[in-house]
Design a protein around this motif. Structure first.
Motif, PDB file in Angstrom:
ATOM      1  N   GLN A 204       0.741  -1.096   0.001  1.00  0.00           N
ATOM      2  CA  GLN A 204       0.055  -0.036   0.147  1.00  0.00           C
ATOM      3  C   GLN A 204       0.894   1.252   0.138  1.00  0.00           C
ATOM      4  O   GLN A 204       0.677   2.202  -0.907  1.00  0.00           O
ATOM      5  CB  GLN A 204      -0.918   0.096   1.238  1.00  0.00           C
ATOM      6  CG  GLN A 204      -1.717  -1.292   1.306  1.00  0.00           C
ATOM      7  CD  GLN A 204      -2.306  -1.688   2.603  1.00  0.00           C
ATOM      8  OE1 GLN A 204      -2.198  -0.888   3.743  1.00  0.00           O
ATOM      9  NE2 GLN A 204      -2.731  -2.891   2.947  1.00  0.00           N
ATOM     10  N   ARG A 208       1.656   3.899  -3.389  1.00  0.00           N
ATOM     11  CA  ARG A 208       1.427   5.366  -3.309  1.00  0.00           C
ATOM     12  C   ARG A 208       2.357   5.933  -3.718  1.00  0.00           C
ATOM     13  O   ARG A 208       2.474   7.000  -4.396  1.00  0.00           O
ATOM     14  CB  ARG A 208       0.643   5.356  -1.992  1.00  0.00           C
ATOM     15  CG  ARG A 208       0.443   7.024  -1.997  1.00  0.00           C
ATOM     16  CD  ARG A 208      -1.059   7.262  -3.066  1.00  0.00           C
ATOM     17  NE  ARG A 208      -1.819   6.307  -3.161  1.00  0.00           N
ATOM     18  CZ  ARG A 208      -2.894   6.434  -2.301  1.00  0.00           C
ATOM     19  NH1 ARG A 208      -3.128   7.142  -1.467  1.00  0.00           N
ATOM     20  NH2 ARG A 208      -3.764   5.485  -2.480  1.00  0.00           N
ATOM     21  N   GLY A 242      -6.850   0.293  -6.611  1.00  0.00           N
ATOM     22  CA  GLY A 242      -6.426  -0.521  -5.484  1.00  0.00           C
ATOM     23  C   GLY A 242      -6.108  -1.889  -5.662  1.00  0.00           C
ATOM     24  O   GLY A 242      -6.250  -2.763  -4.477  1.00  0.00           O
ATOM     25  N   SER A 257      -4.438  -0.266  -2.406  1.00  0.00           N
ATOM     26  CA  SER A 257      -5.391   0.680  -1.711  1.00  0.00           C
ATOM     27  C   SER A 257      -6.026   1.622  -2.900  1.00  0.00           C
ATOM     28  O   SER A 257      -5.158   2.266  -3.822  1.00  0.00           O
ATOM     29  CB  SER A 257      -5.109   1.458  -0.717  1.00  0.00           C
ATOM     30  OG  SER A 257      -3.969   2.114  -0.739  1.00  0.00           O
ATOM     31  N   PRO A 258      -7.390   2.038  -2.895  1.00  0.00           N
ATOM     32  CA  PRO A 258      -7.775   2.879  -3.817  1.00  0.00           C
ATOM     33  C   PRO A 258      -7.448   4.395  -3.719  1.00  0.00           C
ATOM     34  O   PRO A 258      -7.424   4.896  -2.496  1.00  0.00           O
ATOM     35  CB  PRO A 258      -9.396   2.865  -3.465  1.00  0.00           C
ATOM     36  CG  PRO A 258      -9.574   2.325  -2.328  1.00  0.00           C
ATOM     37  CD  PRO A 258      -8.455   1.500  -1.906  1.00  0.00           C
ATOM     38  N   GLY A 277     -13.432   3.929  -1.213  1.00  0.00           N
ATOM     39  CA  GLY A 277     -12.325   4.096  -0.452  1.00  0.00           C
ATOM     40  C   GLY A 277     -12.657   5.128   0.753  1.00  0.00           C
ATOM     41  O   GLY A 277     -12.791   6.416   0.468  1.00  0.00           O
TER      42      GLY A 277
END
Length: 608
Positions: A204, A208, A242, A257-258, A277
């Motif tokens: 995650q 990002r 995600g 993760s979105p 999300g």
């Protein structure tokens, strides 16, 4: 090969409006017929990898180590489509052949390396070199086993070693110093592989960071500006939702993760996949909890049917990592092994000092450069402190060997990291009182003055039994040693004739007993060992009738064996099986190589 990796997932994701059976026939033809699409197919059965010194014809051939992995991924995709269409024969054939990835992972380094046709590893290995690779190096390509990441972790020494590898290769997202280049296909699967090691929060956070660092809202903002036929933009779209299709040929989705509070995807079935999300923000990539259609979801992969039938996947997101969500082994996305049985894991982990339990043997700065200092440093759980005690007497980290500088044999010789070269300066054996002895010098690995000061470089010194020379090495995996029992009779075992350790001594069937002549060890490097030597095909023979013998272990393919779930022992160099001639039950019958045929003469029960 692109056809395999594309047609199979089309079908898996519900795009079934084409003649899939005809497509499969074409893919099987491509995977089984030597053409310029897949040069070197003849090597996939024996030795089971693309050799560095192989012959590949006119064109369309790339680095042999990387290509072995590319072919394995394509084979898995063929097997997945065959499974979906109910073709069990082709499913088994190509799933098993996909396991060839194991043949280019060197258990001594835990990294992808190139091999010669005779089974030896190509010398001068550097994990940051592009030799025998394609648009990448060994660090990058080691993770390219997207269909069997559980198997890859086991081959590297376990989930912790795999996580440390990912931490290392993902230090850069732009190819700096030989690390990941996420703007190019060979690296795009790497950040999702934490999902398979019990650390989805690292996926995650890493995904990002990649989104923020190498994509920009500008005409050239797709990673490095090269969309590679849509691969880079597709990666971004999937990651923004995600999730990511890590495993080719399947609808399996590894979860991240979105980026958005809600995304709705219309599916080919007419259903919809809704991804919510809750709390989504650029600085909130960490999953705190998730539900699927209202029920708790604690897995690092999307539910079955999510992209075919649809449903609602709700994430609750936050700014701090939840290190407990979806970390169980059962929460990892699926991995797909075949008939070959995995060899034992290598002996990998930290080496701690008796001077202080908080000090570990460390490669300074996690450098892979020759001459990097080997020092004591606070134990920190990084790859620079993951040392492999290899079967060849070396001690390795990050693809390089623990080395006495300039081959020194006197007190005070400094210890460093260096390209593995087979010299005595890189040989180590366990000595008294926890020592590590360099046999060439008869000196011990030593912490000068029993220093507890971090970054103190280690040295060789006269063995003296002090705490400065007392090292706790990684625990060895449970030994798989004992009788190898014949399929023709449970009272017959593989035996070193007359318990002799001389080169060329015959290996035969004999009444089972508890002598050392029948105490065979299944080693991590693919060898079978007794009395300190290896089961060997005479003169590296590759034809039916080649006799079996005991020989000094030498790293060649004549000593490489792959066990299968069906009980065969396949010699990778020849592609032939260990065979009891004519299913003989006569004690003293010498064993041979013979075409694999599934008979009881080729069934062997290894020590557990």
């Amino acid at each position: 090969m692109r056809e395999s990796a594309l047609s199979a997932p089309y079908y898996a994701f519900g795009a079934t409006g084409f003649d899939a059976s005809t497509a499969l026939s074409g893919l099987v033809h491509q995977a089984s017929t030597a053409t310029d699409d897949r040069p070197g197919l003849n090597y996939l059965d024996a030795p089971g990898y693309m050799p560095h010194d192989g012959s590949y014809g006119c064109c369309n051939f790339y680095g042999p180590a990387a290509t072995t992995l590319e072919y394995a991924t394509a084979d898995f995709a063929v097997s997945a489509l065959a499974k979906a269409l109910g073709d069990s024969a082709n499913r088994t054939t190509y799933l098993d052949r996909a396991q060839n990835w194991r043949n280019v992972i060197n258990p001594a380094s835990g990294l992808v390396q190139s091999r010669n046709a005779d089974g030896t590893w190509v010398g001068g290995f550097d994990p940051t070199s592009g030799d025998d690779m394609v648009e990448g190096d060994s660090f990058i390509y080691t993770g390219m086993v997207p269909f069997d990441l559980a198997g890859l972790a086991q081959a590297k020494g376990g989930g912790t070693a795999m996580t440390h590898y990912l931490d290392t290769v993902l230090r850069s997202f732009t190819g700096d110093s030989g690390y990941a280049w996420v703007g190019n296909e060979p690296s795009i699967e790497l950040p999702w592989e934490y999902d398979y090691t019990g650390a989805p929060y690292r996926t995650q956070g890493t995904v990002r960071a990649i989104q923020d660092q190498i994509w920009r809202d500008a005409p050239d903002g797709l990673a490095d500006g090269n969309d590679d036929l849509g691969a880079m933009s597709a990666w971004y779209v999937w990651s923004a939702l995600g999730m990511f299709p890590e495993t080719p040929g399947t609808s399996d989705l590894a979860l991240g993760s979105p980026m958005f509070t809600q995304a709705v995807v219309t599916l080919p079935s007419g259903g919809t996949l809704t991804v919510n999300g809750n709390g989504a923000a650029d600085n909130a990539p960490y999953v705190q909890s998730a539900t699927w259609n209202g029920a708790g979801w604690n897995n690092a992969y999307a539910p079955a049917g999510a992209v075919t039938s649809g449903g609602t996947l709700d994430f609750t997101l936050g700014t701090s990592a939840d290190t407990s969500w979806a970390t169980a082994a059962s929460a990892a996305p699926p991995s797909y092994g075949g008939d070959p049985v995995a060899p034992p894991s290598p002996r990998t982990g930290p080496i701690t000092s008796a001077v202080s339990a908080g000090l570990c043997l460390d490669d300074a700065g996690s450098s892979t450069g020759d001459g990097s200092h080997v020092q004591i440093y606070g134990c920190d759980g990084t790859a620079a402190q993951d040392w492999t005690i290899a079967d060849d007497g070396t001690v390795r980290t990050l693809g390089k060997c623990l080395d006495a500088a300039s081959g020194g044999t006197t007190n005070g010789t400094l210890v460093q990291l260096w390209t593995c070269n087979g010299s005595g300066a890189q040989q180590w054996k366990a000595g008294a009182a926890g020592s590590l002895v360099n046999p060439q010098s008869s000196l011990c690995l030593d912490d000068p003055g029993s220093s507890a000061t971090e970054r103190t470089q280690l040295q060789l010194y006269t063995c003296n039994g002090s705490a400065a020379q007392n090292w706790t090495t990684p625990a060895a995996p449970a030994a798989r040693s004992g009788n190898v029992v014949a399929g023709v009779s449970s009272s017959l075992c593989v035996d070193d004739a007359n318990n002799a350790a001389t080169d060329g001594n015959p290996v035969q069937v004999w009444g089972c007993n508890t002598t050392d002549a029948q105490k065979w060890t299944v080693a991590a490097d693919g060898t079978l060992r007794a009395l300190g030597s290896c089961l060997d095909a005479d003169h590296s023979g590759t034809t039916n009738g080649t006799l079996m013998q005991l020989w000094t272990c030498n790293g060649t393919g004549a000593q490489q064996w792959e066990a299968t779930a069906s009980g065969q022992l396949v010699n990778r160099h020849s592609g032939l099986c260990l065979d009891d001639p004519n299913s003989s039950t006569t004690a003293g019958t010498r064993l041979q190589l013979y075409t694999c045929n599934g008979s009881s003469a080729q069934k062997w029960t290894l020590p557990s």
